[in-house]
Design a protein around this motif. Structure first.
Motif, short mmCIF file in Angstrom:
data_model
loop_
_atom_site.label_atom_id
_atom_site.label_comp_id
_atom_site.label_asym_id
_atom_site.label_seq_id
_atom_site.Cartn_x
_atom_site.Cartn_y
_atom_site.Cartn_z
N GLY B 10 -133.22 2.88 -43.26
CA GLY B 10 -132.12 3.76 -43.66
C GLY B 10 -132.15 4.14 -45.13
O GLY B 10 -131.26 4.82 -45.62
N GLN B 119 -125.32 10.38 -51.50
CA GLN B 119 -125.62 9.76 -50.21
C GLN B 119 -124.98 8.37 -50.10
O GLN B 119 -124.40 8.02 -49.07
CB GLN B 119 -127.15 9.63 -50.08
N ARG B 123 -122.08 7.15 -47.48
CA ARG B 123 -122.30 5.99 -46.61
C ARG B 123 -121.22 4.93 -46.76
O ARG B 123 -121.22 3.93 -46.05
CB ARG B 123 -123.69 5.39 -46.87
N LYS B 128 -120.32 8.96 -43.13
CA LYS B 128 -121.60 8.34 -42.78
C LYS B 128 -121.60 6.82 -42.69
O LYS B 128 -122.64 6.23 -42.43
CB LYS B 128 -122.65 8.73 -43.84
N THR B 132 -125.53 5.54 -40.32
CA THR B 132 -126.90 5.20 -40.74
C THR B 132 -127.47 4.05 -39.91
O THR B 132 -128.66 4.03 -39.60
CB THR B 132 -126.91 4.82 -42.23
N ASP B 133 -126.61 3.10 -39.57
CA ASP B 133 -127.12 1.93 -38.85
C ASP B 133 -126.63 1.86 -37.40
O ASP B 133 -126.88 0.87 -36.72
CB ASP B 133 -126.70 0.66 -39.61
#
Lengths: 203, 203
Positions: B10, B119, B123, B128, B132-133
């Motif tokens: 990621g 970013q 996250r 987000k 991502t995971d």
């Protein structure tokens, strides 16, 4: 402190007419946990207040005259949109800036403090920036610059904390408490700055 | 560093597919002025990077296992909404957290860095956080807690900066550069957090 307070124009700490903070006392408690707040910090912040109270004017002058005045995008916030100085505005907001140092160290962090935190934020925002002193200046102080100026304040305060001959350990503990308090306040101010976006607040 | 980077799930620093930062390089330059950024800071942050790089895992474990895990309103962000642990998520985000320490100290603060700052903010946000995971956890990490946790990171990093026997003055300069960088990053992240309120942004 109260006597001093009454002499500062536009300083209405504790006034019942102030807008309530959007932050609750419970949220403040959780924030203190996040920042690692302890009874030691409370104690050493009081000590810092004793050390800094009489130096407040010199400290604010240091920040404003030696640092901010040399950074055009920061200095403009105390001037007219055309770049003319506003001495009365600088004097009034400077006196409140000094009082903020004392309040940071010596006030109880209660509902009145919370309300005034919100008030300080509003006075950096379009909502109230020029209203308190009836001036024509920049519409607001960008949140990014308030947050980014903190390391400068944290670094320069060290010398003033050391000015009364305390031990290196006491100075370090005062400094740590100071840094925690400033960051706690920044955290609160972001709430005010994000306020209008009420539908989807990730504060 | 690039080799390490490719092994972190990621972690897509520098990828051309990343959304561009809403902050321009010119705004970053001005923010560096606000924070008092100097060539000395650049130099000592590199030195800090050399000191911290191999300790990154221990530092992140210190923050997460010794501090965050004891504060329920922070610990919940690595768990399911029901409070169950998510070991894979913790491992993946932990590896990126470690890489963030190295990036903070060793990366050039250029457009790629700026894009990745955005970013990282995303996250932590609803946009987000779990995407991502591919996990089910809290929707976002409140901005207030990210900002308020900074003093804890700044305080605990001191011991790790001192771990390789540098002089007290070098350690202090590394620490100052570290503090400036973290606050600079916070400043950038507030932009992302305020982003949707595009009509009246006082960032």
């Amino acid at each position: 402190m109260n006597t001093t307070s009454r002499q500062i124009e536009g300083y209405d700490y504790g006034s019942p007419s102030l807008e309530a903070s959007p932050v609750t006392l419970h949220e403040l408690e959780l924030l203190k946990q996040t920042v690692g707040w302890s009874s030691d910090d409370e104690k050493y912040l009081r000590l810092a207040g004793e050390v800094l109270a009489e130096q407040a004017r010199v400290i604010v002058d240091h920040w404003r005259l030696q640092i901010i005045s040399n950074i055009p995008h920061l200095a403009r916030h105390s001037k007219t949109p055309e770049g003319e100085p506003l001495p009365d505005y600088a004097a009034r907001s400077g006196a409140r800036f000094e009082q903020w140092i004392r309040d940071t160290c010596l006030r109880a962090y209660d509902q009145d403090w919370l309300n005034y935190q919100h008030q300080i934020a509003l006075r950096h925002m379009e909502q109230k920036k020029n209203l308190t002193d009836g001036v024509r200046s920049t519409a607001f102080v960008p949140l990014r610059d308030i947050i980014a100026f903190i390391p400068v304040m944290n670094e320069t305060i060290k010398g003033y904390l050391a000015a009364k001959g305390h031990s290196a350990m006491d100075i370090e503990k005062m400094h740590l408490a100071w840094c925690k308090s400033l960051q706690l306040q920044m955290s609160l101010w972001t709430r005010s700055y994000m306020e209008p976006k009420s539908t989807h607040l990730q504060w």
